[in-house]
Design an enzyme around this catalytic site. Sequence first.
Site, PDB file in Angstrom:
ATOM      1  N   ASP A  82      -1.492  10.667  -1.015  1.00 34.62           N
ATOM      2  CA  ASP A  82      -2.454  10.372  -2.090  1.00 34.62           C
ATOM      3  C   ASP A  82      -2.988  11.639  -2.760  1.00 34.62           C
ATOM      4  O   ASP A  82      -3.728  11.554  -3.747  1.00 34.62           O
ATOM      5  CB  ASP A  82      -3.614   9.525  -1.551  1.00 34.62           C
ATOM      6  CG  ASP A  82      -3.138   8.146  -1.114  1.00 34.62           C
ATOM      7  OD1 ASP A  82      -2.037   7.737  -1.525  1.00 34.62           O
ATOM      8  OD2 ASP A  82      -3.861   7.491  -0.336  1.00 34.62           O
ATOM      9  N   ARG A 119       7.484  -1.753  -2.130  1.00 35.21           N
ATOM     10  CA  ARG A 119       6.413  -1.640  -1.128  1.00 35.21           C
ATOM     11  C   ARG A 119       6.328  -2.942  -0.329  1.00 35.21           C
ATOM     12  O   ARG A 119       5.473  -3.787  -0.576  1.00 35.21           O
ATOM     13  CB  ARG A 119       5.064  -1.331  -1.790  1.00 35.21           C
ATOM     14  CG  ARG A 119       4.990   0.038  -2.406  1.00 35.21           C
ATOM     15  CD  ARG A 119       3.628   0.290  -3.055  1.00 35.21           C
ATOM     16  NE  ARG A 119       2.582   0.618  -2.101  1.00 35.21           N
ATOM     17  CZ  ARG A 119       1.317   0.825  -2.442  1.00 35.21           C
ATOM     18  NH1 ARG A 119       0.933   0.736  -3.694  1.00 35.21           N
ATOM     19  NH2 ARG A 119       0.413   1.122  -1.518  1.00 35.21           N
ATOM     20  N   LYS A 169     -12.399   5.071  -0.422  1.00 32.70           N
ATOM     21  CA  LYS A 169     -11.812   3.852  -1.024  1.00 32.70           C
ATOM     22  C   LYS A 169     -10.972   3.088  -0.008  1.00 32.70           C
ATOM     23  O   LYS A 169     -11.138   1.875   0.152  1.00 32.70           O
ATOM     24  CB  LYS A 169     -10.952   4.239  -2.224  1.00 32.70           C
ATOM     25  CG  LYS A 169     -10.015   3.133  -2.669  1.00 32.70           C
ATOM     26  CD  LYS A 169      -9.011   3.619  -3.695  1.00 32.70           C
ATOM     27  CE  LYS A 169      -7.876   2.645  -3.906  1.00 32.70           C
ATOM     28  NZ  LYS A 169      -6.744   2.830  -2.979  1.00 32.70           N
ATOM     29  N   ASN A 170     -10.071   3.784   0.677  1.00 30.33           N
ATOM     30  CA  ASN A 170      -9.131   3.048   1.519  1.00 30.33           C
ATOM     31  C   ASN A 170      -9.759   2.527   2.817  1.00 30.33           C
ATOM     32  O   ASN A 170      -9.180   1.652   3.466  1.00 30.33           O
ATOM     33  CB  ASN A 170      -7.864   3.869   1.765  1.00 30.33           C
ATOM     34  CG  ASN A 170      -6.993   3.901   0.515  1.00 30.33           C
ATOM     35  OD1 ASN A 170      -7.183   3.078  -0.389  1.00 30.33           O
ATOM     36  ND2 ASN A 170      -6.071   4.854   0.436  1.00 30.33           N
ATOM     37  N   ARG A 217     -10.136   2.147 -10.672  1.00 31.64           N
ATOM     38  CA  ARG A 217      -9.866   1.435  -9.410  1.00 31.64           C
ATOM     39  C   ARG A 217     -10.313   2.259  -8.212  1.00 31.64           C
ATOM     40  O   ARG A 217     -10.617   1.692  -7.161  1.00 31.64           O
ATOM     41  CB  ARG A 217      -8.364   1.166  -9.267  1.00 31.64           C
ATOM     42  CG  ARG A 217      -7.879  -0.029 -10.045  1.00 31.64           C
ATOM     43  CD  ARG A 217      -6.449  -0.367  -9.638  1.00 31.64           C
ATOM     44  NE  ARG A 217      -6.300  -0.261  -8.219  1.00 31.64           N
ATOM     45  CZ  ARG A 217      -5.295   0.356  -7.589  1.00 31.64           C
ATOM     46  NH1 ARG A 217      -4.310   0.889  -8.264  1.00 31.64           N
ATOM     47  NH2 ARG A 217      -5.256   0.420  -6.282  1.00 31.64           N
ATOM     48  N   CYS A 252      -0.684   0.055  -6.865  1.00 32.80           N
ATOM     49  CA  CYS A 252       0.075   1.118  -7.528  1.00 32.80           C
ATOM     50  C   CYS A 252       1.569   0.917  -7.303  1.00 32.80           C
ATOM     51  O   CYS A 252       1.994   0.515  -6.221  1.00 32.80           O
ATOM     52  CB  CYS A 252      -0.332   2.482  -6.985  1.00 32.80           C
ATOM     53  SG  CYS A 252      -2.034   2.901  -7.362  1.00 32.80           S
TER      54      CYS A 252
HETATM   55  N1  EPU Z   1       6.153   0.038   4.693  1.00 37.05           N
HETATM   56  C1  EPU Z   1       7.175  -0.847   4.929  1.00 37.05           C
HETATM   57  N2  EPU Z   1       6.842  -2.099   5.381  1.00 37.05           N
HETATM   58  C2  EPU Z   1       5.556  -2.487   5.561  1.00 37.05           C
HETATM   59  C3  EPU Z   1       4.511  -1.576   5.308  1.00 37.05           C
HETATM   60  C4  EPU Z   1       4.841  -0.308   4.866  1.00 37.05           C
HETATM   61  O1  EPU Z   1       8.345  -0.526   4.773  1.00 37.05           O
HETATM   62  O2  EPU Z   1       5.334  -3.639   5.964  1.00 37.05           O
HETATM   63  C5  EPU Z   1       6.469   1.395   4.222  1.00 37.05           C
HETATM   64  C6  EPU Z   1       5.985   1.629   2.791  1.00 37.05           C
HETATM   65  O3  EPU Z   1       6.906   1.167   1.839  1.00 37.05           O
HETATM   66  C7  EPU Z   1       5.795   3.126   2.761  1.00 37.05           C
HETATM   67  C8  EPU Z   1       5.319   3.427   4.187  1.00 37.05           C
HETATM   68  O4  EPU Z   1       5.727   2.316   4.987  1.00 37.05           O
HETATM   69  O5  EPU Z   1       7.020   3.753   2.532  1.00 37.05           O
HETATM   70  C9  EPU Z   1       3.833   3.623   4.337  1.00 37.05           C
HETATM   71  O6  EPU Z   1       3.119   2.557   3.749  1.00 37.05           O
HETATM   72  P1  EPU Z   1       1.654   2.152   4.215  1.00 37.05           P
HETATM   73  O7  EPU Z   1       1.739   0.755   4.737  1.00 37.05           O
HETATM   74  O8  EPU Z   1       1.094   3.186   5.102  1.00 37.05           O
HETATM   75  O9  EPU Z   1       0.876   2.162   2.851  1.00 37.05           O
HETATM   76  P2  EPU Z   1      -0.014   1.037   2.234  1.00 37.05           P
HETATM   77  O10 EPU Z   1      -0.786   0.320   3.281  1.00 37.05           O
HETATM   78  O11 EPU Z   1       0.803   0.241   1.272  1.00 37.05           O
HETATM   79  C10 EPU Z   1      -2.090   2.604   2.029  1.00 37.05           C
HETATM   80  C11 EPU Z   1      -3.022   2.988   0.926  1.00 37.05           C
HETATM   81  C12 EPU Z   1      -2.319   3.892  -0.060  1.00 37.05           C
HETATM   82  C13 EPU Z   1      -1.771   5.111   0.676  1.00 37.05           C
HETATM   83  C14 EPU Z   1      -0.904   4.686   1.867  1.00 37.05           C
HETATM   84  C15 EPU Z   1      -0.443   5.857   2.731  1.00 37.05           C
HETATM   85  C16 EPU Z   1      -4.508   1.124   0.749  1.00 37.05           C
HETATM   86  C17 EPU Z   1      -4.910  -0.097   0.017  1.00 37.05           C
HETATM   87  N3  EPU Z   1      -3.481   1.790   0.259  1.00 37.05           N
HETATM   88  O12 EPU Z   1      -1.015   1.908   1.384  1.00 37.05           O
HETATM   89  O13 EPU Z   1      -3.307   4.317  -0.972  1.00 37.05           O
HETATM   90  O14 EPU Z   1      -0.989   5.864  -0.215  1.00 37.05           O
HETATM   91  O15 EPU Z   1      -1.634   3.780   2.708  1.00 37.05           O
HETATM   92  O16 EPU Z   1      -1.530   6.556   3.231  1.00 37.05           O
HETATM   93  O17 EPU Z   1      -5.129   1.495   1.737  1.00 37.05           O
HETATM   94  C18 EPU Z   1      -4.089   5.289  -2.971  1.00 37.05           C
HETATM   95  O18 EPU Z   1      -5.218   5.288  -2.491  1.00 37.05           O
HETATM   96  O19 EPU Z   1      -3.792   5.877  -4.051  1.00 37.05           O
HETATM   97  C19 EPU Z   1      -3.013   4.590  -2.275  1.00 37.05           C
HETATM   98  C20 EPU Z   1      -1.873   4.294  -2.850  1.00 37.05           C
END
Ligand code: EPU
Length: 420
Positions: free
Chosen positions: A305, A122, A22-23, A397, A117
């Site tokens: 995850d 975030r 998915k990701n 999703r 989610c």
């Molecule tokens: N963070 C910040 N600022 C940013 C970006 C991230 O503070 O600009 C913080 C976040 O708040 C968090 C940490 O950095 O505490 C990591 O966030 P990350 O950016 O890695 O997560 P994401 O891109 O929002 C993706 C996946 C998530 C998965 C995370 C971690 C997608 C669409 N989502 O989220 O997937 O949990 O990486 O691996 O790719 C899921 O599949 O259930 C899911 C939530």
Amino acid sequence: MEYIVINGEKSLKGSVHIGGAKNAAVAIVPAAVASGGVCVIDNLPDIRDVRNLAVAIEKLGAKCQFLDGNTLEIDASCINTHVADYETAINMRASYYLLGALLGRFGKAEVPMPGGCDFGYRPIDYHLKGFEALGATCVTEHGWVKVYAEKLTGANIYLDCPSVGATINIMLAAVFAEGTTQIENSAREPHVVDTANFLNMMGAKISGAGTDIIRISGVKELGCGRYTIIPDPIETGTYMIAAAITGGDITVTNIIPKHMDPLTAKLRDMDCQVEEGEDYLRVYRTGELKACDVRTSYYPGFPTDLQPQMATLLCTASGTSVVTETVFNNRFQYINELKRLGANLKVDGRTAVTRGHCAFTGAQVGATDLRSGAALILAGLAAKGETTIGNVYHLDRGYECFEEKFRSLGADIKRIEKDE
Ligand code: EPU
């Protein structure tokens, strides 16, 4: 309203074919926007987030055609706007990848603040900081993120934490920046590597993906091509945990066993048997599960995850386990629902503790997000009696055909419609 109804206590046995990640898919579909031509993407998971993204890029003017449920042809040559459709994009987190892809190709992008989610705050400040370092101006107003650049120029960008989203988004924009971009402390997740491979297949010059320094030499344009997405490690892990929690014997096929090392190690610590083949893992157990501690982290650490699914399994082990969530500040909301099924988890900040020995009992519950839905399914599969799970759209999703897959393993699980 749709519900999932499970009659638990069946030990699941058999093999299950794992779909595309998915990701990776939710990054690669928007990345196709960066191509000026036709891309074909294979092994896409047939899930709501992917279908929504296809609609989102169609609304930009691209032509999208599903050649079958798992293969999508995207013609991005006819994109005629840099403004994402609000209703489509607001429903998912991954719409933020349209920012990087459109900024790179057209020098401008407007996308609603992302949904997805709810794990607390975030932000996307690292994404925007990265775009600004490449020369873009970023404005957040009226619920929209707007980014513009006369010209993108390569830069050194250091991420405060190895954010998956920021790494991929910056990579998408930097593909077209003049000169070289270096992302330090970049995320190393397999889906980051997959997205870089997809972009390279189209002619990008990205090296170092999978390490903590990614270098991108800008190109003027990307071509097209055909690409196959990697298998989903989180879907894989969910079925591995299903084997352990139901005392079953499941072989997950079409996977990359290496990606599962953090979970495999924990399951072995718990006295589960995990047999490894080239593209499969077999999971079963012969006795009680031992307790163990789990701390989520960035890849190759234990994935956040899989935290809800793993915490659910640990409730049934024979002792005290501590689960620490280090990636998100609020990813334990599901525990209130899990408690309705009998979970004995106590939460204090980013830590949850279970004393183990829990025998789940069926109840009516509701998914609070995608992976919490998976945790409730796992508890329902192990529970005595009937479990009804609401808010099924969360599961749709991200999990492809999950009722069919669990049924093929011997689960008594069905989807029903009920009037509220
Ligand atoms: N963070 C910040 N600022 C940013 C970006 C991230 O503070 O600009 C913080 C976040 O708040 C968090 C940490 O950095 O505490 C990591 O966030 P990350 O950016 O890695 O997560 P994401 O891109 O929002 C993706 C996946 C998530 C998965 C995370 C971690 C997608 C669409 N989502 O989220 O997937 O949990 O990486 O691996 O790719 C899921 O599949 O259930 C899911 C939530």
